[in-house]
Scaffold this motif. Structure first.
Motif, PDB file in Angstrom:
ATOM      1  N   ASN A   1      -9.169  -0.910  -4.761  1.00 14.75           N
ATOM      2  CA  ASN A   1      -9.710  -0.306  -3.551  1.00 14.75           C
ATOM      3  C   ASN A   1      -9.164  -1.064  -2.349  1.00 14.75           C
ATOM      4  OD1 ASN A   1     -11.263   0.989  -1.597  1.00 14.75           O
ATOM      5  ND2 ASN A   1     -13.079  -0.275  -2.006  1.00 14.75           N
TER       6      ASN A   1
ATOM      7  N   VAL B   1      -9.801  -5.479  -4.685  1.00 13.81           N
ATOM      8  CA  VAL B   1      -8.923  -5.021  -3.609  1.00 13.81           C
ATOM      9  C   VAL B   1      -7.692  -4.310  -4.170  1.00 13.81           C
ATOM     10  CG1 VAL B   1      -7.422  -5.806  -1.718  1.00 13.81           C
ATOM     11  CG2 VAL B   1      -9.741  -6.712  -1.936  1.00 13.81           C
TER      12      VAL B   1
ATOM     13  N   MET C   1     -15.331  -5.331   8.573  1.00 11.35           N
ATOM     14  CA  MET C   1     -14.641  -5.905   7.419  1.00 11.35           C
ATOM     15  C   MET C   1     -15.610  -6.686   6.536  1.00 11.35           C
ATOM     16  SD  MET C   1     -11.414  -8.575   7.549  1.00 11.35           S
ATOM     17  CE  MET C   1     -10.524  -7.503   8.677  1.00 11.35           C
ATOM     18  N   GLU C   2     -15.450  -6.523   5.261  1.00 10.88           N
ATOM     19  CA  GLU C   2     -16.200  -7.323   4.296  1.00 10.88           C
ATOM     20  C   GLU C   2     -15.861  -8.795   4.478  1.00 10.88           C
ATOM     21  OE1 GLU C   2     -16.096  -7.918  -0.581  1.00 10.88           O
ATOM     22  OE2 GLU C   2     -15.355  -6.055   0.321  1.00 10.88           O
TER      23      GLU C   2
ATOM     24  N   LYS D   1       0.824  -1.207   0.000  1.00 10.89           N
ATOM     25  CA  LYS D   1       0.000   0.000   0.000  1.00 10.89           C
ATOM     26  C   LYS D   1       0.855   1.253   0.000  1.00 10.89           C
ATOM     27  CE  LYS D   1      -3.878   2.171   2.420  1.00 10.89           C
ATOM     28  NZ  LYS D   1      -4.801   2.118   3.575  1.00 10.89           N
TER      29      LYS D   1
ATOM     30  N   SER E   1      -7.996  -3.943   9.254  1.00 13.79           N
ATOM     31  CA  SER E   1      -9.216  -3.167   9.039  1.00 13.79           C
ATOM     32  C   SER E   1      -8.992  -1.687   9.306  1.00 13.79           C
ATOM     33  CB  SER E   1     -10.338  -3.702   9.946  1.00 13.79           C
ATOM     34  OG  SER E   1     -11.540  -2.983   9.733  1.00 13.79           O
TER      35      SER E   1
ATOM     36  N   PRO F   1      -4.609  -4.239   1.983  1.00 14.04           N
ATOM     37  CA  PRO F   1      -5.092  -5.153   0.939  1.00 14.04           C
ATOM     38  C   PRO F   1      -4.704  -6.610   1.211  1.00 14.04           C
ATOM     39  CG  PRO F   1      -3.172  -3.965   0.151  1.00 14.04           C
ATOM     40  CD  PRO F   1      -3.488  -3.404   1.501  1.00 14.04           C
TER      41      PRO F   1
ATOM     42  N   ARG G   1      -8.292  -2.858   0.841  1.00 14.74           N
ATOM     43  CA  ARG G   1      -9.052  -3.151   2.053  1.00 14.74           C
ATOM     44  C   ARG G   1      -8.868  -4.629   2.371  1.00 14.74           C
ATOM     45  NH1 ARG G   1     -12.229  -3.699  -2.318  1.00 14.74           N
ATOM     46  NH2 ARG G   1     -13.875  -5.305  -2.322  1.00 14.74           N
TER      47      ARG G   1
ATOM     48  N   TRP H   1      -6.222  -0.031   9.143  1.00 16.57           N
ATOM     49  CA  TRP H   1      -5.303   0.542   8.172  1.00 16.57           C
ATOM     50  C   TRP H   1      -5.727   0.301   6.711  1.00 16.57           C
ATOM     51  CZ3 TRP H   1       0.081  -1.117  10.593  1.00 16.57           C
ATOM     52  CH2 TRP H   1       0.288  -0.387  11.775  1.00 16.57           C
ATOM     53  N   ASN H   2      -6.869  -0.345   6.513  1.00 12.40           N
ATOM     54  CA  ASN H   2      -7.339  -0.638   5.145  1.00 12.40           C
ATOM     55  C   ASN H   2      -6.266  -1.327   4.306  1.00 12.40           C
ATOM     56  OD1 ASN H   2     -10.081   0.215   5.013  1.00 12.40           O
ATOM     57  ND2 ASN H   2      -9.385   2.337   5.098  1.00 12.40           N
TER      58      ASN H   2
END
Length: 664
Positions: free
Chosen positions: A238, A235, A211-212, A142, A172, A177, A240, A174-175
């Motif tokens: 976007n 991901v 979280m998804e 990231k 989560s 991937p 995450r 820190w988002n």
């Protein structure tokens, strides 16, 4: 479509026939390897096997959905990850036999290995740290903006570990991937899922992390591959984390010796008809994409390939090594370029020197990331990183949740993915909650699979400030015992700055101890520019002929104070580094003076002074005129009240012990 010839619903969507066939071949190869391994296990030709039979669709589907430059962190039963990444089979077979063509030089077994060439990071038996490593790898992705995802595996049993919670929570916040892949295969060794968690689905935990999450039929290769391909692509664009629960079953024991007698037969029968390979084969045949004869052709081709590579591995000589080679591989070799200090100095405190060294290191190297509790806007509880957010941004100066274990693992993940990490333990006492990844992950990494762990853990430590049992320990001996770690413990501002910059440059894991009582009490003229000092080199503060005094940290200052008040001609050695240890300086001094006293703040039994004393006895015995003397704190936890703490510490006792030794 819903094919009546299978017990699994397959939907090929827009997948080409070539892709459909390749997915079958990718599942077939690990299945055939496993069947061969079970034969070899019974013949005594391999020592252990963790079977993934019945779970091939998950390993193959996930790996096929990722690009070859995206990291995967597999577990025991993920052979399909390794074969789908096209690792030569003879190298896998050599690994399982502990031979040189494997990945660990015979130092670790089965799937306990990683390989940068194939972007795979193998697990350790403690399971949980794997998830935190993925966080670190994903953080590096990231920060660089390279749009790579990272996939990490764990089992249903592994989700009970605290590291699971810590790693998902960090990812989560820190988002990051990361694709967190849970293989819910029914049992953690022999413990059924009903005794491991009390929610209906493990994927439900995603709600708690914001979280998804998804539930996927882990035996359906097309569902796994299609859904993971969609998720990976999403991901990448976007970033995450996504939590994925694969419903599957472990058809064989935890490892073969365990057996499956604890599993009800009706459960085995239920899952046997859901075999991912045979069901998918039936589907492809019914769709006229494959024929039975073609499957037989693939099978024969793979069996020949397996035997050919087995022959190569079996013909390979047993691995051999020397003590010298084994010792040399504990640490990554490093030839540092020492940067000399400039002539301009300023009189600053030890805490300022540490802050200055850290800041200048970050200015020189933008791959360095600082992590720790309250280290960002607040500047850390001791204000060492105050102003760092303004200078470097929150991407590189990161507040963390209270989760030492996951952050140590994430620091390692940053190193795996080509970055550096400096982690602040808020207090050295708190390292106990991050102990496992330090001693079992960082310390063993280079020795196990030649992967450096470029991590510095800063350790504010020490008594004398009335902080009590949980904020005052000097626990360096926990780590000097562990091969693979370096331990640095400066006593002066000049040393603190130069040794910290050198520790950051060193590619090995370093525990950097900073005594809290010295932070604001000790001043020294310190060069204003960036410089480094060599690790493993002691400093001789005073020279004399009567006795050798060996010390480090706050005890150095106790010794200096004592020598101001007694008439003793002493060599005073400040060790500065405890691992590596400057034995040459110690031995030379002992041979000159004939008497030795070691003073430390830590309690006595099992401490670094015990080892130094033994080394002196073994190597300098004929030069000694008296027994080696050790002075340390009493064998209790550290008390809070000032008068009790003073009694606990050896500062006042040192003078008496020193004079007794001189008079011996």
């Amino acid at each position: 479509m819903n094919n009546t010839q299978t017990t699994i619903h397959y939907n090929k969507g827009k997948l080409s026939d070539t892709t459909l066939v390749n997915l079958y071949k990718r599942m077939l190869l690990p299945r055939l390897i496993e069947e061969k391994m079970l034969i070899l296990l019974r013949q005594g030709k391999i020592s252990k096997w963790f079977s993934g039979i019945g779970q091939e669709a998950i390993s193959v589907g996930v790996t096929s959905a990722l690009t070859n430059d995206e990291y995967i962190l597999p577990m025991h039963r993920n052979l399909g990850v390794f074969t789908t990444r096209d690792i030569p089979l003879y190298r896998l077979f050599s690994q399982w036999q502990g031979k040189a063509n494997g990945f660990t030089k015979g130092r670790d077994r089965s799937f306990h290995f990683g390989t940068q060439e194939y972007k795979i990071v193998g697990m350790i038996s403690h399971l949980g740290p794997q998830l935190g490593i993925a966080d670190g790898i994903a953080l590096a992705n990231k920060l660089r903006g390279d749009k790579n995802v990272c996939a990490v595996f764990t089992g249903d049993g592994g989700t009970s570990e605290g590291d699971f919670h810590e790693a998902l929570n960090v990812a989560s916040i820190w988002n990051l991937p990361v694709l967190f892949c849970i293989e819910n295969n029914g049992y953690g060794l022999s413990t059924p899922t009903s005794e491991q968690y009390n929610c209906e689905h493990l994927a439900d935990r995603g709600i708690g992390y914001g979280m998804e999450s998804h539930i996927i039929d882990g035996n359906n290769i097309l569902e796994v591959y299609t859904k993971l391909s969609e998720l990976a692509e999403s991901v990448r664009e976007n970033p995450r984390p996504v939590l994925i629960e694969f419903k599957t079953f472990r058809m064989r024991g935890h490892e073969e010796a365990s057996g499956t007698k604890y599993v009800p037969q009706e459960l085995m029968d239920f899952w046997a008809v859901k075999d991912p390979l045979t069901n998918y084969a039936d589907f492809l045949i019914s769709e006229n994409i494959l024929s039975k004869s073609k499957i037989e052709e693939f099978t024969e081709e793979f069996k020949n390939q397996i035997q050919e590579h087995l022959d190569i591995a079996f013909a390979e000589d047993p691995i051999s090594s020397t003590i010298e080679n084994e010792l040399e591989d504990v640490y990554k070799k490093d030839t540092p370029t020492n940067i000399q200090p400039n002539s301009t100095t300023e009189n600053i405190r030890l805490i300022d020197a540490i802050s200055q060294g850290l800041k200048q290191a970050m200015e020189r190297d933008d791959s360095i990331v600082i992590m720790g509790q309250d280290v960002a806007e607040y500047g850390g509880v001791f204000k060492i990183t105050e102003g760092f957010v303004e200078a470097f941004g929150k991407e590189r100066v990161r507040n963390t949740p209270i989760c030492e274990s996951a952050i140590v693992s994430a620091a390692y993940g940053l190193s795996v993915n080509g970055m550096k990490a400096v982690m602040e333990m808020q207090f050295a006492d708190f390292v106990s909650t991050g102990f496992n990844p330090i001693v079992n992950l960082l310390a063993k990494s280079h020795y196990r699979w030649n992967q450096q762990a470029d991590v510095v853990v800063r350790m504010p430590c020490g008594a004398g400030v009335g902080a009590g049992p949980f904020h005052s320990q000097t626990n360096e001996a926990w780590f000097t015992k562990t091969p693979g770690l370096k331990v640095v413990y400066p006593a002066f501002p000049y040393d603190a700055k130069g040794l910290l910059t050198a520790s950051i440059n060193d590619p090995n894991p370093v525990l950097f101890f900073e005594h809290k009582a010295l932070y604001r009490s000790k001043y020294q003229d310190v060069p204003t520019d960036y410089y480094t000092l060599s690790l493993g080199k002691a400093s001789i503060l005073k020279e004399g002929n009567d006795v050798t005094i060996i010390s480090f940290g706050a005890s150095v200052h106790w010794a200096l104070d004592t020598l101001e008040n007694v008439t003793v001609s002493a060599d005073l050695i400040d060790l500065r580094s405890l691992q590596p240890l400057d034995t040459e300086t110690i031995y030379n001094s002992v041979k000159k003076t004939g008497k030795v006293i070691i003073v430390q703040e830590d309690s006595l039994f099992g401490s670094i002074s015990s080892d130094i004393s033994s080394l002196i006895m073994e190597n300098c015995f004929e030069y000694l005129d008296a027994p080696v003397k050790r002075v340390a704190s009493i064998e209790t936890p550290i008390p809070f009240a000032g008068n009790l703490e003073k009694e606990y510490l050896p500062k006042e006792r040192f003078k008496e012990e020193l004079l007794q030794l001189i008079a011996y």
